[in-house]
Scaffold this motif. Structure first.
Motif, short mmCIF file in Angstrom:
data_model
loop_
_atom_site.label_atom_id
_atom_site.label_comp_id
_atom_site.label_asym_id
_atom_site.label_seq_id
_atom_site.Cartn_x
_atom_site.Cartn_y
_atom_site.Cartn_z
N ALA A 1 -4.79 -0.36 6.00
CA ALA A 1 -6.21 -0.10 5.80
C ALA A 1 -6.45 1.38 5.50
O ALA A 1 -7.25 1.73 4.62
CB ALA A 1 -7.00 -0.52 7.03
N GLN A 2 -5.76 2.25 6.22
CA GLN A 2 -5.89 3.69 5.99
C GLN A 2 -5.38 4.06 4.59
O GLN A 2 -5.98 4.89 3.91
CB GLN A 2 -5.10 4.47 7.05
N VAL B 1 -5.36 2.22 1.89
CA VAL B 1 -6.35 1.79 0.90
C VAL B 1 -7.54 2.75 0.90
O VAL B 1 -8.02 3.16 -0.17
CB VAL B 1 -6.83 0.34 1.20
N GLN B 2 -7.98 3.14 2.08
CA GLN B 2 -9.11 4.07 2.18
C GLN B 2 -8.79 5.41 1.52
O GLN B 2 -9.58 5.94 0.74
CB GLN B 2 -9.49 4.27 3.64
N TRP B 3 -7.61 5.95 1.82
CA TRP B 3 -7.23 7.24 1.24
C TRP B 3 -6.96 7.15 -0.25
O TRP B 3 -7.24 8.07 -1.00
CB TRP B 3 -6.05 7.84 1.99
N ARG B 4 -6.41 6.03 -0.72
CA ARG B 4 -6.17 5.85 -2.15
C ARG B 4 -7.52 5.81 -2.89
O ARG B 4 -7.67 6.40 -3.95
CB ARG B 4 -5.38 4.56 -2.41
N THR B 5 -8.52 5.14 -2.30
CA THR B 5 -9.85 5.09 -2.90
C THR B 5 -10.46 6.48 -2.98
O THR B 5 -11.04 6.86 -4.00
CB THR B 5 -10.77 4.15 -2.09
N ARG B 6 -10.30 7.24 -1.91
CA ARG B 6 -10.82 8.60 -1.90
C ARG B 6 -10.12 9.46 -2.95
O ARG B 6 -10.76 10.29 -3.61
CB ARG B 6 -10.66 9.21 -0.51
N ALA C 1 -2.41 9.41 0.86
CA ALA C 1 -2.30 8.01 0.47
C ALA C 1 -0.86 7.68 0.10
O ALA C 1 -0.32 6.63 0.47
CB ALA C 1 -3.24 7.70 -0.69
#
Length: 70
Positions: A13-14, A16-21, A33
């Motif tokens: 989950a982390q 995915v969140q960092w890749r989106t950022r 990420a």
């Protein structure tokens, strides 16, 4: 942050969140990420969706821009 101590679900989950950022241009997010994704690959190997067979086009298919070769 110790990535090895995080459970798989939290780490994924982390990541995915960092890749989106990172895709939205946040500085430093790409490196974090990447580290998280690398840890997931270390634990579980390369997912089938990222294998070379899944990424490469089938034989005989021309790139989209080479419309004259189809």
């Amino acid at each position: 942050m110790d990535l090895q101590s995080l459970p798989d679900e939290v780490l994924a989950a982390q990541a995915v969140q960092w890749r989106t950022r990172a895709l939205h241009g946040e500085k430093g997010a790409n490196g974090l990420a990447h580290e998280m994704e690398r840890e997931l690959r270390r634990r579980h190997g390369v997912p089938p969706t990222l294998s070379a067979d899944a990424r490469s086009p089938g034989k005989g298919l021309a790139p989209r821009w080479a419309f004259w070769r189809r």
